[in-house]
Scaffold this active site. Sequence first.
Site, short mmCIF file in Angstrom:
data_model
loop_
_atom_site.label_atom_id
_atom_site.label_comp_id
_atom_site.label_asym_id
_atom_site.label_seq_id
_atom_site.Cartn_x
_atom_site.Cartn_y
_atom_site.Cartn_z
N HIS A 36 -39.85 -10.09 89.34
CA HIS A 36 -39.80 -11.24 88.42
C HIS A 36 -38.36 -11.70 88.16
O HIS A 36 -38.08 -12.35 87.16
CB HIS A 36 -40.49 -10.92 87.07
CG HIS A 36 -41.98 -10.82 87.19
ND1 HIS A 36 -42.81 -11.92 87.19
CD2 HIS A 36 -42.80 -9.75 87.34
CE1 HIS A 36 -44.07 -11.53 87.32
NE2 HIS A 36 -44.10 -10.21 87.41
N ALA A 124 -52.93 -6.43 97.30
CA ALA A 124 -51.95 -5.34 97.20
C ALA A 124 -50.58 -5.82 96.74
O ALA A 124 -49.66 -5.04 96.57
CB ALA A 124 -51.82 -4.64 98.56
N GLU A 161 -47.00 -23.62 98.13
CA GLU A 161 -47.60 -22.77 97.11
C GLU A 161 -47.54 -23.43 95.73
O GLU A 161 -48.49 -23.37 94.96
CB GLU A 161 -46.88 -21.41 97.09
CG GLU A 161 -47.63 -20.39 96.31
CD GLU A 161 -47.83 -19.08 97.04
OE1 GLU A 161 -48.28 -18.15 96.37
OE2 GLU A 161 -47.55 -18.96 98.24
N ASP A 173 -40.87 -14.00 98.48
CA ASP A 173 -41.93 -13.61 99.41
C ASP A 173 -41.76 -14.30 100.76
O ASP A 173 -41.84 -13.69 101.82
CB ASP A 173 -43.31 -13.97 98.84
CG ASP A 173 -43.59 -13.24 97.54
OD1 ASP A 173 -42.81 -12.33 97.20
OD2 ASP A 173 -44.57 -13.58 96.87
#
Length: 382
Positions: A36, A124, A161, A173
Amino acid sequence: MSQTLIQEVKTKFISVFAKEPLLVFSPGRINIIGEHTDYNGGFVFPAAVDKGIAAAIQKSDVDGCIAIALDLDSEIKFELDTLKPSKEGSWENYVFGVVAEIQNRNKIIGNFNIVFKGNIPSGAGMSSSAALENSVVFGLNELFELGLTKTEMILISQKAEHNYVGVKCGIMDQYASMFGIKNNALLLDCRTIESEAFEIDFKDHELMLINTNVKHSLSDSAYNDRRSACESVAELLNIETLREATEEDLEGIKDKVTPENYQKALYVIQEIERTQQAAKAIKENDLEKLGALIYGSHNGLQHQYKVSCVELDFLVDQAKKNKHVLGARMMGGGFGGCTINLIAKSESKAFAEAAAKAYKNKFKKECSVYFVALSEGTHLVK
């Protein structure tokens, strides 16, 4: 990278479209530490892994495009000039979003077909979404000679996204999946989008993931909530992101924010520091220090940022009871998914069995254990 996965998408593509496809492999990722922090302009420490998404892609001679998600046994037909997000939570939004963002950059692509399949364990927190986005943009860039750099490609994936999936993710990511280097983790500065590669010699230790196999429904909304809390604190401090803040700065506005938001911002500032310390520990081959920082990260995620859950905390507590585990923490957005554990190779099997048994006794459900190796980023498969 799984050769069988590549073979499966290739075989399926040829059987449906009677053409030789381009083959792309795009890996999932783990994040050793720095959770984060990416949307706060901070540092993260991800690595691409040997599980991911294989895609077969080729131009189409007929009108329209077809995308086939092999593992979901799902197929969608679409037109390039009438793209819009489909219903929430649909896999095709990742594909549509990438295509739309390419077109937004005035790049011309023609009709194409794609077949993909992944072996990233679902839920996951290993970013199968980024792997899928990257495989699409990488394949289309190659196919239509768009001349996009890897950095431009990941920004397209990230925008897809944001605008089509509705998750305001940071850049980690997509970056880790695209730029991964075998046996290396990348210390990524999310403000400059530049990274330094650190070769990691885990010596007689290895990384083990334990999947809680739970996904609490909070995750997306809580993610966006946390993000706006951080943004509001940064605004109060008159800075762009919490990356620029020190603990002293935060102390100065303590009376202007809720205790909850104070703790969230404090966590971010401390986690950015921990991530830089982790890079130093790896440089010095100090795995004990790295492990302690990983435990510190979980503590902050659990008590300050409050994105953990009882299942994750239970698995980290199991790790703490075992002296062969140097560090463990929840990984990913939170509220489910995996813990990442740095453990002595000689003890990993015994620990995995003991933790799985304790987990089953406590929650009446199974957890799953995976081992991962650090691998190469998105690439064409010859």
